[in-house]
Enzyme design. Structure first.
Site, short mmCIF file in Angstrom:
data_model
loop_
_atom_site.label_atom_id
_atom_site.label_comp_id
_atom_site.label_asym_id
_atom_site.label_seq_id
_atom_site.Cartn_x
_atom_site.Cartn_y
_atom_site.Cartn_z
CB CYS A 18 15.30 -31.57 -24.80
SG CYS A 18 14.71 -33.25 -24.55
CG HIS B 229 19.81 -34.48 -25.22
ND1 HIS B 229 19.91 -33.16 -25.57
CD2 HIS B 229 18.50 -34.81 -25.38
CE1 HIS B 229 18.71 -32.71 -25.94
NE2 HIS B 229 17.84 -33.70 -25.83
CD GLU C 103 22.47 -30.64 -25.16
OE1 GLU C 103 23.06 -29.75 -25.80
OE2 GLU C 103 22.17 -31.75 -25.64
N1 PCA Z 1 13.92 -35.79 -26.16
C1 PCA Z 1 13.29 -34.74 -26.91
C2 PCA Z 1 12.11 -34.33 -26.08
C3 PCA Z 1 11.91 -35.39 -25.06
C4 PCA Z 1 13.13 -36.21 -25.13
O1 PCA Z 1 13.41 -37.14 -24.36
C5 PCA Z 1 14.26 -33.61 -27.26
O2 PCA Z 1 15.47 -33.87 -27.40
O3 PCA Z 1 13.83 -32.47 -27.41
#
Ligand code: PCA
Length: 193
Positions: free
Chosen positions: A143, A165, A80
């Site tokens: 996240c 992610h 990210e």
């Molecule tokens: N994904 C969520 C929160 C926890 C996770 O594994 C997100 O992308 O915000």
């Protein structure tokens, strides 16, 4: 960079039984290149997850922090680029909170950039023959909350921080990546830090 790397994953959320980030982080070795890993699993709770990352980083004297989360529907492992000062929950977090367009930090900047080399990390994932791409949005759920808060906390210090992610696991979503492949992609990204 080298030293102690804090790697975090999340518990399941949204009624699911697993979280792909946890499966990927569990599959990582103890050491990756010059990094010694310390691992934590975070609650999917606004505010609390970030507090636990910051506490763990300080307790372990981490030199860098890499938080991992699941992004269902994404096909690639995505470092990210930035976190935004926005909380918006389409589904409640694991404590039942569902903020709708609230700031992470009252009066904070609109966005903060990751202090990890996100382009190099994404390229390293691709060079390893795995699906990788830079992402320009970590969303506005827990996240992003963690990424924004951790970057704000460590701003101006030597501690680098970022977020990756990973796709859902096979069985969770039609768009998926096995945990072993996600772990291999994370290893490639960590070697590029
Ligand atoms: N994904 C969520 C929160 C926890 C996770 O594994 C997100 O992308 O915000």
């Amino acid at each position: 960079m080298s030293g102690t790397l804090l790697v975090t994953a999340f518990e399941p959320f949204g009624g699911e039984r697993v979280n792909a980030s946890r499966s990927a982080v569990d599959a990582l070795p103890e050491r990756i290149g010059a990094w010694a890993l310390v691992r934590r699993t975070l609650p999917v709770v606004f505010g609390e997850a970030a507090r636990q990352v910051i506490r763990a980083a300080e307790e372990t004297h981490a030199d860098a922090v890499l938080c991992i989360g699941q992004a269902a529907g994404r096909s690639k492992v995505t470092p990210e680029m930035l976190g935004v000062n926005l909380r918006y929950a389409a589904i409640p977090d694991n404590a039942g909170h569902a903020p709708k367009d609230e700031p992470v930090e009252e009066g904070g900047p609109a966005a903060v950039f990751s202090t990890l080399p996100v382009r190099r990390m994404a390229q390293a994932i691709c060079d390893a023959g795995l699906p990788g791409a830079v992402s320009l949005s970590a969303g506005a759920y827990v996240c992003n909350d963690v990424l924004y808060s951790v970057l704000r906390h460590f701003s101006g210090t030597a501690v680098r921080a970022g977020f990756v992610h990973v796709p859902a696991l096979p069985g969770q979503n039609a768009v998926c990546l096995p945990a072993a492949n996600a772990a291999a992609a994370l290893c490639a990204a960590i070697l590029a830090l």
